[in-house]
Motif scaffolding. Structure first.
Motif, PDB file in Angstrom:
ATOM      1  N   SER A  30       0.847  -1.197   0.000  1.00 23.81           N
ATOM      2  CA  SER A  30       0.000   0.000   0.000  1.00 23.81           C
ATOM      3  C   SER A  30       0.876   1.238   0.000  1.00 23.81           C
ATOM      4  N   HIS A  31       0.414   2.240  -0.709  1.00 18.14           N
ATOM      5  CA  HIS A  31       1.005   3.578  -0.582  1.00 18.14           C
ATOM      6  C   HIS A  31       0.004   4.381   0.228  1.00 18.14           C
ATOM      7  N   GLY A  32       0.242   4.505   1.497  1.00 20.32           N
ATOM      8  CA  GLY A  32      -0.749   5.185   2.322  1.00 20.32           C
ATOM      9  C   GLY A  32      -2.060   4.426   2.249  1.00 20.32           C
ATOM     10  N   LEU A  38      -4.125   0.907  -2.153  1.00 24.05           N
ATOM     11  CA  LEU A  38      -3.620  -0.455  -2.241  1.00 24.05           C
ATOM     12  C   LEU A  38      -3.066  -0.625  -3.656  1.00 24.05           C
ATOM     13  N   ALA A  39      -1.748  -0.565  -3.783  1.00 23.57           N
ATOM     14  CA  ALA A  39      -1.143  -0.591  -5.114  1.00 23.57           C
ATOM     15  C   ALA A  39      -0.943  -2.013  -5.623  1.00 23.57           C
ATOM     16  N   LEU A  40      -0.643  -2.935  -4.726  1.00 19.16           N
ATOM     17  CA  LEU A  40      -0.521  -4.338  -5.102  1.00 19.16           C
ATOM     18  C   LEU A  40      -1.376  -5.154  -4.147  1.00 19.16           C
ATOM     19  N   GLY A  96      -1.105  -3.170 -18.121  1.00 20.56           N
ATOM     20  CA  GLY A  96      -2.159  -2.591 -17.287  1.00 20.56           C
ATOM     21  C   GLY A  96      -2.255  -1.099 -17.511  1.00 20.56           C
ATOM     22  N   PRO A  97      -3.402  -0.536 -17.161  1.00 24.43           N
ATOM     23  CA  PRO A  97      -3.590   0.902 -17.373  1.00 24.43           C
ATOM     24  C   PRO A  97      -2.801   1.735 -16.355  1.00 24.43           C
ATOM     25  N   ASN A  98      -2.851   3.042 -16.480  1.00 21.17           N
ATOM     26  CA  ASN A  98      -2.174   3.932 -15.533  1.00 21.17           C
ATOM     27  C   ASN A  98      -2.662   3.645 -14.114  1.00 21.17           C
ATOM     28  N   GLY A  99      -1.725   3.581 -13.203  1.00 24.04           N
ATOM     29  CA  GLY A  99      -2.081   3.404 -11.797  1.00 24.04           C
ATOM     30  C   GLY A  99      -2.433   1.984 -11.428  1.00 24.04           C
ATOM     31  N   ALA A 100      -2.184   1.025 -12.339  1.00 27.26           N
ATOM     32  CA  ALA A 100      -2.559  -0.356 -12.065  1.00 27.26           C
ATOM     33  C   ALA A 100      -1.664  -0.983 -11.001  1.00 27.26           C
ATOM     34  N   GLY A 101      -0.466  -0.460 -10.847  1.00 26.97           N
ATOM     35  CA  GLY A 101       0.465  -1.018  -9.868  1.00 26.97           C
ATOM     36  C   GLY A 101       1.711  -1.613 -10.500  1.00 26.97           C
ATOM     37  N   LYS A 102       1.916  -1.348 -11.788  1.00 27.73           N
ATOM     38  CA  LYS A 102       3.055  -1.930 -12.502  1.00 27.73           C
ATOM     39  C   LYS A 102       4.384  -1.463 -11.909  1.00 27.73           C
ATOM     40  N   SER A 103       4.518  -0.138 -11.761  1.00 24.45           N
ATOM     41  CA  SER A 103       5.788   0.386 -11.250  1.00 24.45           C
ATOM     42  C   SER A 103       6.017  -0.037  -9.807  1.00 24.45           C
ATOM     43  N   THR A 104       4.948  -0.130  -9.056  1.00 26.50           N
ATOM     44  CA  THR A 104       5.084  -0.583  -7.670  1.00 26.50           C
ATOM     45  C   THR A 104       5.610  -2.009  -7.641  1.00 26.50           C
ATOM     46  N   LEU A 105       5.095  -2.836  -8.540  1.00 26.46           N
ATOM     47  CA  LEU A 105       5.559  -4.223  -8.612  1.00 26.46           C
ATOM     48  C   LEU A 105       7.048  -4.269  -8.961  1.00 26.46           C
ATOM     49  N   PRO A 110      14.257   2.317 -15.091  1.00 26.72           N
ATOM     50  CA  PRO A 110      13.098   2.963 -14.469  1.00 26.72           C
ATOM     51  C   PRO A 110      12.214   3.642 -15.506  1.00 26.72           C
ATOM     52  N   GLN A 111      10.956   3.790 -15.116  1.00 28.62           N
ATOM     53  CA  GLN A 111       9.989   4.423 -16.023  1.00 28.62           C
ATOM     54  C   GLN A 111      10.402   5.852 -16.361  1.00 28.62           C
ATOM     55  N   ALA A 112      10.803   6.609 -15.331  1.00 33.38           N
ATOM     56  CA  ALA A 112      11.325   7.956 -15.593  1.00 33.38           C
ATOM     57  C   ALA A 112      12.798   7.796 -15.939  1.00 33.38           C
ATOM     58  N   ASP A 151      10.630  -0.946 -17.043  1.00 31.24           N
ATOM     59  CA  ASP A 151       9.370  -0.281 -16.713  1.00 31.24           C
ATOM     60  C   ASP A 151       9.019   0.694 -17.829  1.00 31.24           C
ATOM     61  N   GLU A 152       8.117   0.317 -18.661  1.00 36.19           N
ATOM     62  CA  GLU A 152       7.676   1.100 -19.812  1.00 36.19           C
ATOM     63  C   GLU A 152       8.874   1.646 -20.603  1.00 36.19           C
ATOM     64  N   PRO A 153       9.686   0.748 -21.135  1.00 33.68           N
ATOM     65  CA  PRO A 153      10.923   1.195 -21.781  1.00 33.68           C
ATOM     66  C   PRO A 153      10.695   1.916 -23.101  1.00 33.68           C
ATOM     67  N   THR A 183       4.199  -2.458 -19.622  1.00 41.96           N
ATOM     68  CA  THR A 183       3.747  -1.573 -20.700  1.00 41.96           C
ATOM     69  C   THR A 183       2.245  -1.344 -20.602  1.00 41.96           C
ATOM     70  N   HIS A 184       1.796  -0.281 -21.233  1.00 39.86           N
ATOM     71  CA  HIS A 184       0.350  -0.216 -21.435  1.00 39.86           C
ATOM     72  C   HIS A 184       0.022  -0.180 -22.926  1.00 39.86           C
ATOM     73  N   TYR A 185       1.040  -0.565 -23.733  1.00 42.41           N
ATOM     74  CA  TYR A 185       0.780  -0.713 -25.170  1.00 42.41           C
ATOM     75  C   TYR A 185       0.509  -2.176 -25.477  1.00 42.41           C
TER      76      TYR A 185
HETATM   77  N1  LIG Z   1       4.826   7.106  -3.741  1.00 43.07           N
HETATM   78  C1  LIG Z   1       3.508   6.958  -3.806  1.00 43.07           C
HETATM   79  N2  LIG Z   1       2.716   7.533  -2.892  1.00 43.07           N
HETATM   80  C2  LIG Z   1       1.385   7.371  -2.930  1.00 43.07           C
HETATM   81  N3  LIG Z   1       0.753   6.658  -3.857  1.00 43.07           N
HETATM   82  C3  LIG Z   1       1.490   6.059  -4.809  1.00 43.07           C
HETATM   83  C4  LIG Z   1       2.902   6.179  -4.842  1.00 43.07           C
HETATM   84  N4  LIG Z   1       3.354   5.494  -5.892  1.00 43.07           N
HETATM   85  C5  LIG Z   1       2.272   4.966  -6.490  1.00 43.07           C
HETATM   86  N5  LIG Z   1       1.151   5.305  -5.853  1.00 43.07           N
HETATM   87  C6  LIG Z   1      -0.190   4.879  -6.188  1.00 43.07           C
HETATM   88  O1  LIG Z   1      -0.177   3.481  -6.308  1.00 43.07           O
HETATM   89  C7  LIG Z   1      -0.937   3.074  -7.427  1.00 43.07           C
HETATM   90  C8  LIG Z   1      -0.076   2.264  -8.372  1.00 43.07           C
HETATM   91  O2  LIG Z   1       0.926   3.126  -8.916  1.00 43.07           O
HETATM   92  P1  LIG Z   1       2.009   2.643  -9.941  1.00 43.07           P
HETATM   93  O3  LIG Z   1       2.955   3.740 -10.148  1.00 43.07           O
HETATM   94  O4  LIG Z   1       2.544   1.360  -9.468  1.00 43.07           O
HETATM   95  O5  LIG Z   1       1.143   2.425 -11.253  1.00 43.07           O
HETATM   96  P2  LIG Z   1       1.601   2.092 -12.722  1.00 43.07           P
HETATM   97  O6  LIG Z   1       0.865   0.905 -13.135  1.00 43.07           O
HETATM   98  O7  LIG Z   1       3.060   2.047 -12.813  1.00 43.07           O
HETATM   99  O8  LIG Z   1       1.047   3.337 -13.522  1.00 43.07           O
HETATM  100  P3  LIG Z   1       1.653   4.076 -14.811  1.00 43.07           P
HETATM  101  O9  LIG Z   1       1.213   3.297 -15.991  1.00 43.07           O
HETATM  102  O10 LIG Z   1       0.995   5.395 -14.772  1.00 43.07           O
HETATM  103  O11 LIG Z   1       3.111   4.135 -14.634  1.00 43.07           O
HETATM  104  C9  LIG Z   1      -1.504   4.337  -8.034  1.00 43.07           C
HETATM  105  O12 LIG Z   1      -2.821   4.485  -7.564  1.00 43.07           O
HETATM  106  C10 LIG Z   1      -0.642   5.422  -7.517  1.00 43.07           C
HETATM  107  O13 LIG Z   1      -1.386   6.595  -7.363  1.00 43.07           O
END
Ligand SMILES: Nc1ncnc2c1ncn2[C@@H]1O[C@H](COP(=O)(O)OP(=O)(O)OP(=O)(O)O)[C@@H](O)[C@H]1O
Ligand SMILES: [Mg+2]
Lengths: 314, 395
Positions: free
Chosen positions: A39-41, A44-46, A63-72, A112-114, A189-191, A221-223
């Motif tokens: 969880s991020h606060g 629930l990211a994963l 997965g779409p934006n915010g799906a949790g890919k980068s968190t994973l 990294p994505q960025a 991560d989204e190379p 990716t989201h492509y």
């Molecule tokens: N540092 C953080 N603090 C709070 N919430 C976060 C943080 N990082 C990610 N989140 C939240 O966790 C969820 C998953 O984020 P994540 O970055 O893993 O998504 P993603 O699949 O990589 O999205 P994208 O395609 O936009 O990169 C999102 O709802 C995001 O808002």
């Protein structure tokens, strides 16, 4: 909903998720995620993610934006500690354990994505630094840097500052920085985000070459087109949950329905789902001549639509 | 393993130095600006200190010299009267022992001693058949390092002696280029320090200040580097690399140390070669500079760790370092500050650095005298480094 939370019951996961097939695919997983939660606060990211990636395999995480890919990816790289679950890494040569272990880290390459590069340094200087950070030195370091630059097609621009690179070149260098120390597992991560078609083609063929070298690749990716083109298996993630993990053909067969036959006649168009487009076309063409026809193969878009009830593109 | 860590640190240091060299603003701030400041304010001339120094204005105009007249003859009294009349000199009577002691402790810049028998000896105007007579002589007690005071006092004494002789002569030309008395210099190695000590050259003041500026600028530049790495995204790569947080901090500290030392050497060489500053003790100067460098590298590391999350916290580093500089005499020479502020300034590490560096350059301090300042700097560096290293569980 079927239980996706772990490898407890490899059989009988229902039609929705063929986890058994996903898990069984690799004889020797390099990466194994077991029931990861993070969880991020309050977000629930994963939410209980289990996944395996084997050597010589590209697993797409779609997965779409915010799906949790980068968190994973961050949990896998040891940048974030999971709230629950486990990240297991095992490499040839007996190196294994959690990503907090330096010996294990040396086998991980993260793009990294960025973009994570020093703009004021040249491409070669960036790679030299990152390779040095990984403990490379001397002729080995030089050879690795040269090889990585060559691999991503930046040899000619090697001495130019990164700030003079195009977006696509910077992305390629971002990939090179992930693999300059010759890791066994690549977390990409989204190379290809935001790059021109030329660099995209270069990057995708690079990633296929990495598979040929026997590397394990987790590709975020989201492509859909990319996932469809290069991934051996695709994991579909939404709201922190893996909705499906399987080989592409199995996913398409299981979730995208049948191929669509579209036939055009004088003044009308018919479109029919069918397993055997040729036979169906024959039937339709009895008595009247079609002006044209096409067969639309099912896509991951339809898989996603069916699994989540919404479009990936929205 | 150890060599991999060493390589990683070397890679971090060379990367950070490269980045520093390519950041024109940072190069200007850390390298060019201190040089410009030190040269410019030094070029304002010897008056630079005195003019700003209103508390000492009268002394700047007239130097208070102790006068020891053991002759009490008409001739000696005439000389004393003429010397006292010189606007550059104010006389204060004293016994010889007291006078020597006070000059030695730096309480007074010099003394003039007229021994018994001065008046009885033949003056330069009284040619004697027994040719080269001992003549009349006075003893000047002065620290040879205070060249300008010694010169001024020599001139004033010669002039006064000539005038005293000329009093008794009709139509005498008061500017006759004759040495009216023989002057014997008595070398007194004064333990000059604190507000009484005067620098031999303005550059001896401005270059230590320039060094302090350079050190602070380097520290402030590196203090924001972790948050810069976060902004760039490169912190992620540092964090996934098989190196510990401590190694990354050590790399930052090492790069900062190298930058500071290079800058210190540059400024010292510029001062010595370009501006004729002669450090009184090269060994002590090296010690003072090393302690200053290590102390502020430690402070930088702590600030970097504290400010690694947000830019505003990193900006605070500048404020903290500048505060230290203002208070510690990095902006205004310590000896120009009002005395209460000089006391308060002792709390600032910048003041410790200045005490150590100026002590070695022109105050003539001994090792024992700068040791507390050096120890303070080292302790500060060590404690900051330790606290920073403990605080940084994750980047
Ligand atoms: N540092 C953080 N603090 C709070 N919430 C976060 C943080 N990082 C990610 N989140 C939240 O966790 C969820 C998953 O984020 P994540 O970055 O893993 O998504 P993603 O699949 O990589 O999205 P994208 O395609 O936009 O990169 C999102 O709802 C995001 O808002
Ligand atoms: Mg992401």
């Amino acid at each position: 909903m079927p239980d996706r939370r772990g490898p407890r019951t490899p059989v009988d996961l229902g039609a929705n998720v063929s986890l058994h097939a996903a898990m069984a695919y690799t004889a020797r997983p390099v990466l194994e995620l077991v029931d990861l939660r993070k969880s991020h606060g309050r977000t629930l990211a994963l939410d209980g993610v289990s996944l395996r990636v084997g050597a010589g395999e590209i697993v797409g995480l779609l997965g779409p934006n915010g799906a949790g890919k980068s968190t994973l990816v961050s949990c896998t790289a040891g940048l974030l500690a999971a709230d629950h679950g486990e990240v297991r890494l095992a490499f040839s040569g007996g190196v294994s354990g959690s990503p907090r272990d330096p010996a294990v880290r040396r086998q991980i390459g993260l793009a990294p994505q960025a973009l994570a590069l020093y703009d004021e340094l040249s491409g070669a200087e960036n790679l030299r630094f990152f390779a040095g950070l990984q403990g490379c030195a001397g002729p080995q370091l030089r050879a690795r840097v040269d090889a990585a630059l060559e691999f991503v097609g930046l040899s000619e621009r090697r001495e130019d500052r990164v700030k003079t690179y195009s977006g696509g070149m910077a992305r390629r260098l971002n990939l090179a920085a992930a693999l300059v120390h010759d890791p066994a597992l690549l977390l990409l991560d989204e190379p290809t985000v935001g790059v021109d078609p030329q660099s995209r083609a270069h990057l995708l063929s690079n990633i296929e070459q990495l598979r040929a070298q026997g590397k394990a690749v987790l590709y975020t990716t989201h492509y859909m087109e990319e996932a469809q083109r290069i991934c051996d298996r695709v994991a579909i993630i939404d709201h922190g949950q893996l909705l499906a993990v399987d080989r592409l053909d199995a996913l398409l067969a299981g979730h995208a329905g049948k191929p669509q036959l579209v036939v055009e006649f004088e003044g009308e168009r018919e479109s029919i789902e069918t397993d055997d487009p040729l036979a169906t076309l024959n039937e339709l063409a009895q008595g009247r001549a079609p002006l044209g026809f096409r067969v639309e193969r099912p896509t991951l878009e339809q898989v996603f639509l069916q699994l989540t009830g919404r479009s990936l593109r929205e | 393993m150890a060599s991999a860590t060493a390589r990683a640190i070397a890679a971090l240091i060379s990367k950070d130095l490269r980045l520093l060299m390519r950041d024109r603003g940072a190069v200007f701030l850390t390298f060019a600006w201190p040089l410009v400041l030190a040269s410019f304010f030094g070029a304002l001339g010897p008056g630079f200190g005195a003019q700003l120094d209103d508390g000492d204005a009268d002394r700047a105009a007239a130097m208070t010299v102790l006068i020891v007249d053991e002759d009490h003859s008409r001739a000696s009294e005439a000389l004393v009267a003429e010397l006292d009349a010189d606007p550059r000199v104010t006389l204060a009577p004293a016994e010889l022992d007291t006078a020597r002691e006070r000059v030695r402790t730096g309480e007074h810049p010099a003394y003039v001693h007229i021994a018994a028998g001065f008046g009885a000896a033949p003056s330069v105007l009284e040619p004697t058949a027994a040719s080269p007579a001992p003549g009349r002589a006075v003893e000047l007690g002065v620290d040879p390092r205070r060249r300008s005071e010694a010169e001024l006092l020599t001139n004033a004494t010669q002039l006064a002696a000539w005038r005293a002789l000329a009093r008794g002569l009709p139509n005498a030309d008061a500017t006759a280029p004759i040495e009216a008395v023989e002057i014997e210099f008595q070398t007194v190695h004064a333990a000059v320090r604190g507000p009484v000590a005067r620098p031999p050259s303005p550059y001896a003041v401005t270059f230590p200040q320039g060094i302090i500026w350079a050190v602070l600028a380097c520290a402030a530049t590196f203090a924001v580097s972790l948050v810069e790495e976060r902004k760039r995204g490169t912190l992620l790569r540092l964090a996934v690399a098989p190196v510990s947080r401590l190694t990354i901090l050590a790399g930052k500290a090492g790069a900062c140390l190298v930058a500071i030392v290079v800058m210190q050497i540059t400024l010292v060489l510029a001062a010595v070669i370009g501006f004729g500053v002669r450090p009184q003790s090269v060994g002590l100067l090296a010690l003072a500079l090393a302690c200053t460098a290590l102390g502020f590298v430690g402070v930088m590391t702590l600030l970097a760790v504290l400010g690694r999350r947000t830019h505003s916290a990193a900006g605070m580093s500048w404020a903290i370092l500048m505060g230290m500089a203002m208070l510690g005499g990095g902006m205004l020479p310590l000896f120009l500050m009002p005395s209460w502020l000089q006391v308060a300034a002792n709390a600032s590490p910048v003041a410790w650095a200045l005490i150590a560096i100026e002590g070695a350059v022109w105050r003539g301090s001994s090792l024992a005298e700068i040791a507390p300042a050096c120890a303070g700097l080292l302790a500060l560096g060590g404690v900051s480094l330790g606290v920073g290293a403990r605080a940084v569980r994750e980047l």
